[in-house]
Motif scaffolding. Sequence first.
Motif, PDB file in Angstrom:
ATOM      1  N   SER A  13       0.826  -1.201   0.000  1.00  0.00           N
ATOM      2  CA  SER A  13       0.000   0.000   0.000  1.00  0.00           C
ATOM      3  C   SER A  13       0.861   1.251   0.000  1.00  0.00           C
ATOM      4  O   SER A  13       0.592   2.221  -0.705  1.00  0.00           O
ATOM      5  CB  SER A  13      -0.914  -0.013   1.235  1.00  0.00           C
ATOM      6  N   THR A  36      -9.798  -1.284  -9.947  1.00  0.00           N
ATOM      7  CA  THR A  36     -10.513  -1.913  -8.846  1.00  0.00           C
ATOM      8  C   THR A  36      -9.714  -1.736  -7.559  1.00  0.00           C
ATOM      9  O   THR A  36      -8.496  -1.576  -7.609  1.00  0.00           O
ATOM     10  CB  THR A  36     -10.709  -3.423  -9.120  1.00  0.00           C
ATOM     11  N   PRO A  37     -10.358  -1.764  -6.394  1.00  0.00           N
ATOM     12  CA  PRO A  37      -9.610  -1.853  -5.146  1.00  0.00           C
ATOM     13  C   PRO A  37      -9.230  -3.309  -4.883  1.00  0.00           C
ATOM     14  O   PRO A  37      -9.712  -4.226  -5.551  1.00  0.00           O
ATOM     15  CB  PRO A  37     -10.612  -1.351  -4.108  1.00  0.00           C
ATOM     16  N   PHE A  38      -8.362  -3.522  -3.869  1.00  0.00           N
ATOM     17  CA  PHE A  38      -8.149  -4.879  -3.402  1.00  0.00           C
ATOM     18  C   PHE A  38      -9.478  -5.455  -2.892  1.00  0.00           C
ATOM     19  O   PHE A  38     -10.355  -4.725  -2.456  1.00  0.00           O
ATOM     20  CB  PHE A  38      -7.145  -4.904  -2.233  1.00  0.00           C
ATOM     21  N   GLN A  42     -12.057  -6.830  -6.937  1.00  0.00           N
ATOM     22  CA  GLN A  42     -10.940  -7.218  -7.799  1.00  0.00           C
ATOM     23  C   GLN A  42     -11.131  -8.632  -8.342  1.00  0.00           C
ATOM     24  O   GLN A  42     -10.885  -8.900  -9.524  1.00  0.00           O
ATOM     25  CB  GLN A  42      -9.633  -7.139  -7.012  1.00  0.00           C
ATOM     26  N   ARG A  64      -5.957  -2.231 -13.231  1.00  0.00           N
ATOM     27  CA  ARG A  64      -5.160  -1.537 -12.215  1.00  0.00           C
ATOM     28  C   ARG A  64      -5.794  -1.709 -10.836  1.00  0.00           C
ATOM     29  O   ARG A  64      -6.992  -2.004 -10.734  1.00  0.00           O
ATOM     30  CB  ARG A  64      -5.073  -0.047 -12.514  1.00  0.00           C
ATOM     31  N   THR A  65      -5.027  -1.439  -9.802  1.00  0.00           N
ATOM     32  CA  THR A  65      -5.543  -1.432  -8.437  1.00  0.00           C
ATOM     33  C   THR A  65      -5.402  -0.026  -7.868  1.00  0.00           C
ATOM     34  O   THR A  65      -4.293   0.518  -7.824  1.00  0.00           O
ATOM     35  CB  THR A  65      -4.774  -2.419  -7.540  1.00  0.00           C
ATOM     36  N   TRP A  66      -6.529   0.584  -7.480  1.00  0.00           N
ATOM     37  CA  TRP A  66      -6.426   1.899  -6.857  1.00  0.00           C
ATOM     38  C   TRP A  66      -6.265   1.764  -5.354  1.00  0.00           C
ATOM     39  O   TRP A  66      -6.818   0.874  -4.725  1.00  0.00           O
ATOM     40  CB  TRP A  66      -7.591   2.807  -7.223  1.00  0.00           C
ATOM     41  N   LYS A  67      -5.449   2.663  -4.778  1.00  0.00           N
ATOM     42  CA  LYS A  67      -5.105   2.570  -3.354  1.00  0.00           C
ATOM     43  C   LYS A  67      -6.109   3.281  -2.458  1.00  0.00           C
ATOM     44  O   LYS A  67      -6.250   2.948  -1.289  1.00  0.00           O
ATOM     45  CB  LYS A  67      -3.698   3.131  -3.093  1.00  0.00           C
ATOM     46  N   THR A  84     -14.474   0.800 -13.863  1.00  0.00           N
ATOM     47  CA  THR A  84     -13.936   0.599 -12.527  1.00  0.00           C
ATOM     48  C   THR A  84     -14.991   0.073 -11.569  1.00  0.00           C
ATOM     49  O   THR A  84     -16.175   0.386 -11.691  1.00  0.00           O
ATOM     50  CB  THR A  84     -13.343   1.896 -11.952  1.00  0.00           C
ATOM     51  N   ASN A 272      -3.853 -12.511  -6.841  1.00  0.00           N
ATOM     52  CA  ASN A 272      -3.768 -11.130  -7.319  1.00  0.00           C
ATOM     53  C   ASN A 272      -3.553 -10.106  -6.214  1.00  0.00           C
ATOM     54  O   ASN A 272      -3.635  -8.900  -6.467  1.00  0.00           O
ATOM     55  CB  ASN A 272      -5.044 -10.777  -8.092  1.00  0.00           C
ATOM     56  N   SER A 273      -3.301 -10.559  -4.980  1.00  0.00           N
ATOM     57  CA  SER A 273      -3.063  -9.621  -3.884  1.00  0.00           C
ATOM     58  C   SER A 273      -2.215 -10.297  -2.817  1.00  0.00           C
ATOM     59  O   SER A 273      -2.041 -11.527  -2.844  1.00  0.00           O
ATOM     60  CB  SER A 273      -4.400  -9.164  -3.274  1.00  0.00           C
TER      61      SER A 273
END
Length: 327
Positions: A13, A36-38, A42, A64-67, A84, A272-273
């Motif tokens: 993060s 997407t977020p975690f 996602q 992408r992953t937004w924080k 998104t 993916n996380s």
Amino acid sequence: MNRREFMQLAAGSTLLSALPLRPLFAQSKDRLAAATPFGLPQVILARALEDPQVTALIAERELRTWKDPDQLRAWLARAEIMLTATPTNVAANLYNRGVPLVLMNVNVWGTLGLLGLADKGPLRKIEDLAGRHVGVPWRGDMPDLVFRYLLGKAGLEVGRDVKVSYQSSPFETVQMYVAQRLDAAVLPEPLRTATRLQSMQFGQQPRELDLQREWARLAGGPSLLPQAGVLCRRELLESAPEQVEALQAAIGRAVDWVAREPESAAQLGADNSPLSKPVYEGAIARTALKMVPAQQAKPELEAFFSALAELSSGFIGGGLPDADFYL
């Protein structure tokens, strides 16, 4: 989630927040940048973007992953992404402020909960928080809005009855709670499950309160809240309606797949996380998932937005979105 996994997630993060903005992913009929977020959003979008009907129409797909919601707002406003997963209040706020977007669906109907230290007493209802220190991530966004609405309905006032401190991310809230610098924490899934499991590793047995059930108790109605879904920029809908139609159907199939095959979905989430498969399995069991097209969900969304607007209409951009907001 063990301590090593947690530190990896926290470090990830921090790294995301330090990275410069990505160069624009060139949009075209055969390319799509999504975000997407975690968490379960996602998993849903990752599955949907690999759906055969989607891959047949869109050859290149970036996820992408937004924080945090601020990063998402920036990406959408600059058209760096076309699709998104998002909290529904963020979608309404952006739409009312002039970002050309369309809400496609709602698929998350319950993901928020409270964890409380056992030695602070029972946590059977929101009123039990009187006199406690509660951590909340993302001031002014979904966890905060739902929590503050419930406090008001319970007759509790921030500062007078409950001490509330805000953190810039759920990861920071988790750190403070596990270190027992908070009496309780408001968290979405899957971090709620991850934190509960980590607390148990440290010998703690946290109390837990489902905020959707508290909403039903204090505000009436079912314990389902239209908290998150998927939107697209209007350019995508106007230039490639067949892609939006395929994506909408694929998201529905992805949501059904998560419910039908939670172990496989949990593995996809873990792949993916930094969060583990058991964390995702717990999160799936504790999250209300149902894909409803935005137009069909309009009555529930308007009721939800109206409730949040009681705190401040600014949280949804000044008023209820008009009909063009709903696909």
